[in-house]
Scaffold this active site. Structure first.
Site, PDB file in Angstrom:
ATOM      1  CG  PHE A  58      -1.830   1.147   1.360  1.00 41.76           C
ATOM      2  CD1 PHE A  58      -3.005   1.179   0.637  1.00 41.76           C
ATOM      3  CD2 PHE A  58      -1.542   2.205   2.204  1.00 41.76           C
ATOM      4  CE1 PHE A  58      -3.888   2.246   0.744  1.00 41.76           C
ATOM      5  CE2 PHE A  58      -2.405   3.276   2.323  1.00 41.76           C
ATOM      6  CZ  PHE A  58      -3.585   3.295   1.587  1.00 41.76           C
ATOM      7  CG  ASN A 112      -4.046   3.018   7.251  1.00 42.23           C
ATOM      8  OD1 ASN A 112      -5.262   2.911   7.207  1.00 42.23           O
ATOM      9  ND2 ASN A 112      -3.335   3.456   6.223  1.00 42.23           N
ATOM     10  N   PRO A 113      -5.549  -0.191   9.287  1.00 40.32           N
ATOM     11  CG  PRO A 113      -7.441  -0.857  10.484  1.00 40.32           C
ATOM     12  CD  PRO A 113      -6.441   0.273  10.350  1.00 40.32           C
TER      13      PRO A 113
END
Length: 284
Positions: free
Chosen positions: A88, A187-188
């Protein structure tokens, strides 16, 4: 005006027509990367040194491939991180979450705080905390093997021996630290299944596993973070969890007083949208 600056102007128009949000900046970043100079030095590139690979990079960005995949770098607070397919790309809104955590840690009356970053991805949050909070020890947790490899590279470059990477799932990570942690941050994945991100850079390039949460509302991983944070934190420790801008209320409600949470707050990013929830554990 040099040849390179003329080409940047043409590239800017192409990127703007393709809907790229920051066409001039991206054209300059690609030019600087290809020519091995800083953006402020682009005017120094001689016409004879113009590299046609610039237009290859522009074509990729025009197709909405993330700039960070083209240059291989993402900037996060004071860090330059290696990123690419499989991890990400950290976003500016997450810098606000990390900033809140850094401020809390600096305010604590703890000589050497212990921090856990659940689902570290590229390692952006963990490394920022280690860089900006003196004597902090940070445990970064990442179960995805592709993301783990990127985090390992960044931690080797920036970790200064104070970031420890663990190939574990955030739901049952680090039992050896139960009750000893000063701050948990995450920050899942939280996008509900079936939702489609607006930006092609996110939709088409960020890893599915980093984006989409499980459960009908996409918040099962946030619930797992809550349970893990409750187990890891010492009394008075803090948690911070990022979420989508429309999820402020449901995430707030996950951190219930019945489970020992105090001072639960919904907090906003720089655009004044709900972005993360913070809470303090087990202390009146």
């Amino acid at each position: 005006m040099t040849l390179l600056l003329d080409e940047i102007a043409l590239a800017t128009a192409r990127l703007a027509e393709a809907g790229v949000p920051s066409p001039r900046t991206d054209a300059e970043e690609i030019a600087a990367y290809v020519h091995g100079v800083r953006r402020s030095e682009l005017h120094t590139v001689a016409d004879a040194d113009f590299d046609a690979l610039f237009w290859e990079g522009i074509a990729r960005r025009e197709a909405r491939e993330p700039l960070q995949h083209i240059t291989g770098r993402a900037y996060f607070r004071y860090l330059s991180l290696e990123v690419g397919p499989g991890v990400f790309v950290p976003r500016p809104e997450t810098e606000v979450v990390a900033g809140w955590a850094i401020e809390r840690l600096r305010e604590m009356d703890v000589a050497a705080p212990v921090v856990v970053d659940l689902g570290t991805g590229s390692g952006a949050i963990a490394l920022s905390i280690a860089q900006e909070v003196a004597l902090a020890t940070v445990h970064a947790v990442e179960v995805d093997p592709d993301a783990y490899r990127w985090a390992k590279r960044n931690i080797l470059e920036h970790g200064q021996g104070r970031v420890h990477l663990h190939p574990e799932d955030l739901a049952d990570a680090l039992p050896e630290l139960d009750g000893q942690v000063d701050l948990v941050i995450s920050n899942p994945p939280y996008i509900p299944p079936g939702a489609i991100p607006r930006d092609p850079e996110v939709r088409d390039y960020d890893p599915y596993r980093a984006l989409y949460g499980s459960g009908e509302d996409g918040l099962n991983e946030v619930r797992a973070v809550e349970r893990t944070a409750r187990r890891l934190l010492r009394p008075g420790g803090f948690v911070a969890v990022e979420h989508a801008d429309q999820q402020g209320t449901p995430v707030y409600l996950i951190f219930s007083e019945e489970n020992g949470w105090r001072d639960v707050r919904s907090r906003q990013d720089l655009t004044r949208r709900d972005r993360f929830v913070t809470a303090r554990f087990g202390q009146e």
